[in-house]
Write an enzyme that holds these catalytic residues in place. Structure first.
Site, PDB file in Angstrom:
ATOM      1  N   GLN A 162      29.269  35.446   0.922  1.00 56.88           N
ATOM      2  CA  GLN A 162      28.201  35.400   1.861  1.00 56.88           C
ATOM      3  C   GLN A 162      26.795  34.973   1.218  1.00 56.88           C
ATOM      4  OE1 GLN A 162      28.288  35.474   5.356  1.00 56.88           O
ATOM      5  NE2 GLN A 162      26.129  35.116   5.607  1.00 56.88           N
ATOM      6  N   LYS A 178      32.626  37.608  11.498  1.00 56.62           N
ATOM      7  CA  LYS A 178      33.426  36.702  10.956  1.00 56.62           C
ATOM      8  C   LYS A 178      34.732  37.856  10.521  1.00 56.62           C
ATOM      9  CE  LYS A 178      30.052  33.834   8.599  1.00 56.62           C
ATOM     10  NZ  LYS A 178      29.520  33.572   7.277  1.00 56.62           N
ATOM     11  N   ASP A 181      34.254  27.886   2.830  1.00 58.37           N
ATOM     12  CA  ASP A 181      32.859  27.351   3.382  1.00 58.37           C
ATOM     13  C   ASP A 181      32.743  25.861   2.975  1.00 58.37           C
ATOM     14  OD1 ASP A 181      31.447  29.194   4.675  1.00 58.37           O
ATOM     15  OD2 ASP A 181      30.813  30.554   2.873  1.00 58.37           O
TER      16      ASP A 181
END
Ligand code: NAP
Length: 284
Positions: A93, A49, A116
């Site tokens: 994450q 990412k 997200d």
């Protein structure tokens, strides 16, 4: 029938090029990624990412913390990033180490910076049909369908999996696109019978080859999200022989995975627009 492959790599490259142009227009887009602990898969995901963000001209801040970092310290870091004017988007994450409450951390991220789409404000708006930030993987599935001229309107869509990250948001997006949606999960009584009705099938389980050719309606569009690392390499949820029955199929790898990264970058650009007031975010 041999399915048309829905090439996620090629589409993701086009989206990433668009993102790079948008970043250049905006002048600055800042994305902070936060990784706590030593999970090897998470380190690979975050590095991917981070690299993609940097290539698109996004200023990516790569925060990696040791596994024994306290919950209070992670929450303090998130609070700091929320207030940081250089940072448009924040990605923590998952999974976090067991001693850290993931819900608390997810709630702590400022909703407009939550690239997200996991914060309840974002999840709730998706449910209400007014999407703001939406999890990248299901958006990638919708983009793949659209790029292949597959309009979900009036179609039977079968989603296998009901996680907040993939299954539920995929179901909501398909519903919003006017599909008739069925969500399957580990307690579904007859998975094969449900999947067989699907004009569109999204498999997000994590059980290699759970979708077999006999379960697939001829001509269906099948999106393979599940990703399992085995000794023979990466395996998807969809048996590759499904290509003989389906009309469209995502390759694994090279399908939904690259799309997830591209759509995450698009979310970072969206976050920058929210923060600058170029797009309306209701709580700002
Ligand atoms: P998850 O939270 O573990 O959810 C898996 C879902 O599958 C659950 O809803 C579970 O049902 C359901 N399930 C498990 N066994 C089943 C069975 N035998 N029949 C029907 N349903 C079953 O996983 P996730 O985060 O959604 O991720 C799913 C997969 O996608 C994983 O392999 C993950 O690595 C992969 N993934 C890929 C990408 C990508 O970019 N390609 C992105 C994210 C995730 P219950 O709810 O009843 O337990």
């Amino acid at each position: 029938m041999t399915a048309t492959l829905m090439d996620g790599k090629a589409l993701a490259a086009r989206i990433r090029a668009d993102v790079a142009r948008e970043v250049a227009e905006l002048g600055h887009v800042g994305l902070a990624t936060v990784l706590v602990g030593d999970d090897p898969a998470s380190h690979v995901y975050i590095s991917g990412k981070h690299k993609a963000a940097t290539e698109a001209g996004i200023e990516a801040r790569d925060v990696r913390l040791p596994a024994d970092t306290s919950e209070a310290d992670v929450l303090a870091l998130v609070t700091e990033l929320n207030a940081d004017d250089e940072i448009d988007g924040i990605l923590v994450q998952l999974p976090l180490p067991g001693h850290i409450d993931e819900t608390k951390v997810t709630y702590a991220v400022a909703p407009h910076k939550d690239v997200d789409g996991f914060h309840p404000v974002n999840a709730g708006n998706l449910y209400l049909g007014t999407p703001l930030h939406v999890p990248a993987t299901p958006v990638g599935c919708m983009e793949l369908l659209s790029a292949h001229g597959i309009d979900p309107t009036g179609k039977e869509a079968i989603v296998i999996g009901r996680s907040e990250i993939v299954g539920r948001p995929a179901a909501m997006l398909l519903l919003q696109a006017n599909a008739t949606v069925t969500v399957c999960h580990s307690r579904t009584a007859d998975l094969a019978a449900e999947v067989r009705r699907g004009d569109i099938v999204v498999a997000a389980v994590g059980v290699p080859g759970i979708v077999t050719p006999d379960m697939v309606k001829p001509g269906a569009a099948v999106l393979d999200v599940g990703l399992t690392r085995t000794e023979e390499g990466i395996r998807g949820d969809v048996d590759p022989a499904v290509a003989d029955v389906a009309g469209h199929l995502t390759p694994m790898p090279g399908g939904t995975g690259p799309m997830t990264i591209a759509l995450l970058l698009e979310s970072a650009v969206k976050a920058a627009r929210y923060r600058r007031g170029l797009l309306a975010y209701p709580t700002l």
